[in-house]
Design an enzyme around this catalytic site. Structure first.
Site, mmCIF file in Angstrom:
data_model
loop_
_atom_site.group_PDB
_atom_site.id
_atom_site.type_symbol
_atom_site.label_atom_id
_atom_site.label_comp_id
_atom_site.label_asym_id
_atom_site.label_seq_id
_atom_site.Cartn_x
_atom_site.Cartn_y
_atom_site.Cartn_z
ATOM 1 C CG ASP A 1 5.368 -15.268 -30.575
ATOM 2 O OD1 ASP A 1 4.489 -15.280 -30.411
ATOM 3 O OD2 ASP A 1 6.618 -16.017 -30.850
ATOM 4 C CD1 TRP A 2 0.251 -15.558 -28.200
ATOM 5 C CD2 TRP A 2 -1.183 -17.493 -28.070
ATOM 6 N NE1 TRP A 2 -0.435 -14.968 -28.366
ATOM 7 C CE2 TRP A 2 -1.870 -15.951 -27.989
ATOM 8 C CE3 TRP A 2 -1.359 -18.555 -28.169
ATOM 9 C CZ2 TRP A 2 -2.763 -16.201 -28.274
ATOM 10 C CZ3 TRP A 2 -2.353 -18.087 -28.476
ATOM 11 C CH2 TRP A 2 -3.425 -17.071 -28.469
ATOM 12 C CB SER A 3 4.221 -21.213 -25.438
ATOM 13 O OG SER A 3 2.668 -21.355 -26.062
ATOM 14 C CB ALA A 4 8.101 -16.383 -26.009
#
Length: 591
Positions: A1-4
């Protein structure tokens, strides 16, 4: 997931091929350095790259490689019926009482008996069929509850809005003719492109081949033709230097930053009203929004994300509610469709409570007081509080039902079996829920004190307040008798009989209960779902289902051994309609 993605070596070893958003992530130079230092395996990197290249080849993103599919596949001829079946099987009937003076439950409605049906609620005409944010897709068409019921009952359906679910200004839509163009510092740039939604999202690219280094500003402009007379609100979304001109008047011209710590809130967060303009229906005006970017946060790719927002004049909500109550009073039955909104359920932010937005609870209570034959349809993706549940005759949960949801709803209300069962436990109020601490403290820490005891496990462990509806709950349009349960090896056999007067479908659920003194550090659940099976039967017919018990269902995680461990002793196998309605049991030994 984005920024994860947080760990370079651990992530690539775990099989994460792509860290988003780029270019500055835990991969790139940090991953190359980890390989050179021997902390990461070059083979893991090769495998990740190979999978990404395979995907790129399949979709035609590699030069000289034709896409695996060059023409869109034609949908099946029965696609509409297939989508309706999916929706029908997902609907959960959680309540279906017999109204005073009647002999049969409220649902299903008899199409040849209902001469006037009041359909009430904003979501009755504008169905919410999917979640917000990245879950958004654009179906070829969407059938609302009004579409479905009008197709089935014609002009016998009297629709009333009931309340106004306006929460914030929304993106420019109907009535707008817009174009957008990027502009370089010297004034050059590609030709304007049509813009359907009033929202601009250029991440990692600029139209026309312009680079982010060359980009100076963007101009979104066009016309708006008023659909109704009154005070129209115009506004903006996004962080940047924003200049909004409406009908020749500058209504905003300033820097605006939504949340410097969360760049996505610039696009997915709430819009901001900037000014109002009185318009007559059919009047056309010019609008223009100029955007200049502010510096991007560290590690976030250069992006252009902004939007033109608009809201029509708001109606008199007291009048809407009074009209809905009057329509319900004159009808034989009332169907109230309540819903969450894009601000209630979406990615990008968390829910603060479980209440329905706006005055919908007030609407349901008023309609139910006017007509005892009231059915409430809950159009949400997750639990909501229902303070009126004891005052209405039936409650049907339709979740986000997809583009054919309205037709599927009409079919279920008029007799098709609702096939779903609750995948969550619904509390009466949020305060009743056993786990509510879900935000970090001032030190940025969130301690998962509940351990594995979440959902129905937490409700049973704590005891006390009963939920509104247990995990697994869901009614049929017929009655089911649970007659026998037996265990043969690892197979549980359950015999049920359709004791009602019509054909139906039941979901037989099998749970395991360990011994009360089971030797498990931290304790063990009172019940755990071991399996389920769906069966269909004609009136009076008896059917048997077989559910296989997996060894994993008898196990707990052993932290010391770093593996799963079977809990020995005598377990109890139980079968029923939900974790709160278990009707048959038998012992089974392990270890």
């Amino acid at each position: 997931d984005w920024s994860a993605a947080r760990h370079t070596v651990e992530d690539v070893e775990a099989g994460l091929d792509l860290a988003m958003p780029g270019p500055d992530t835990v991969y790139g130079p940090p991953l190359a350095e980890a390989v050179r230092e021997g902390r990461a395996s070059e083979a893991d990197v090769d495998a990740a790259v190979r999978r990404l290249l395979t995907l790129a080849a399949r979709v035609g993103a590699l030069d000289g490689v034709e896409a695996a599919v060059t023409e869109p596949a034609a949908g099946p001829e029965d696609a509409g019926e297939f989508l309706r079946e999916i929706a029908r099987r997902s609907f959960v009937l959680v309540k279906n009482d017999i109204p005073a003076g009647d002999e049969a439950p409220m649902l299903p409605l008899a199409a040849d008996v209902v001469h006037r049906l009041a359909l009430i609620g904003p979501a009755g005409a504008e169905a919410r069929v999917l979640g917000g944010g990245s879950a958004t897709v654009f179906p070829e068409r969407v059938a609302s509850p009004l579409d479905g019921l009008r197709a089935a009952l014609g002009d016998r359906v009297d629709y009333r809005r009931g309340v106004d679910l306006y929460e914030q200004i929304t993106h420019a839509g109907n009535g707008f003719e817009l174009k957008v163009r990027p502009v370089a510092a010297d004034g050059s740039g590609p030709a304007p492109e049509p813009l359907a939604s009033g929202q601009v999202k250029w991440m990692g690219y600029i139209p026309g081949g312009m680079t982010h280094a060359e980009f100076d500003h963007a101009v979104l402009e066009g016309t708006y033709t008023a659909t109704v007379t009154g005070e129209h609100t115009f506004g903006t979304r996004g962080s940047g230097r924003l200049e909004l001109v409406v009908d020749g008047r500058t209504v905003f011209d300033d820097d605006y930053a939504v949340n410097p710590d969360d760049p996505f809130e610039s696009f997915f967060g709430p819009g901001v009203a900037r000014g109002t303009t009185h318009l007559e229906q059919g009047q056309t005006i010019e609008v223009r929004l100029t955007f200049r970017p502010l510096p991007s946060p560290e590690g976030f790719p250069p992006s252009v994300m902004f939007g033109l927002m608009h809201a029509e004049p708001r109606p008199d909500e007291d009048l809407l509610l009074a009209e809905a109550v009057a329509a319900a009073r004159e009808a034989e039955a009332a169907v109230v469709v309540v819903s969450t909104t894009a601000l209630t359920e979406s990615e990008g932010w968390d829910r603060k409570d479980l209440r329905l937005p706006g005055r919908q609870d007030e609407l349901v209570a008023a309609v139910a007081a006017a007509n005892p034959n009231t059915v409430v349809v809950v159009n949400s993706g997750s639990p909501v509080e229902m303070p009126w549940r004891d005052d209405v005759a039936a409650i049907l949960l339709t979740w986000f039902p997809g583009q054919e949801g309205g037709h599927a709803l009409a079919e279920v209300l008029l007799g098709a079996e609702p096939g779903g069962r609750l995948p969550t436990t619904w509390p009466k109020t949020l305060a009743d829920a056993p786990v509510t601490r879900v935000e970090p403290n001032e030190a940025g820490e969130l301690h998962y004190e509940e351990g594995v005891f979440i959902g129905y496990r937490a409700w049973e462990r704590r005891g006390g307040a009963e939920p509104a509806y247990w995990f697994g709950h869901g009614l049929s349009y017929t009655e089911w008798d649970y007659e026998d349960l037996s265990v043969e090896g690892d197979t549980v056999r359950v015999r049920v009989r359709n004791g009602g007067g019509r054909a139906g479908r039941e979901v037989v659920q099998v749970y395991l209960a360990p011994e009360a003194d089971a030797d498990v550090p931290g304790g063990i659940e009172a019940h755990r779902l071991a399996g389920f099976a769906a069966v269909a039967a004609e009136p009076g017919e008896t059917v048997e289902v077989a559910v296989r018990l997996e060894e994993r269902s008898f196990q707990v995680w052993d932290e010391a051994a770093r593996g799963w461990r079977t809990v020995p002793g005598t377990w109890t196998v139980e079968a029923g309609r939900s974790v709160g309605d278990l009707r048959l049991s038998a012992p089974v030994k392990r270890g």
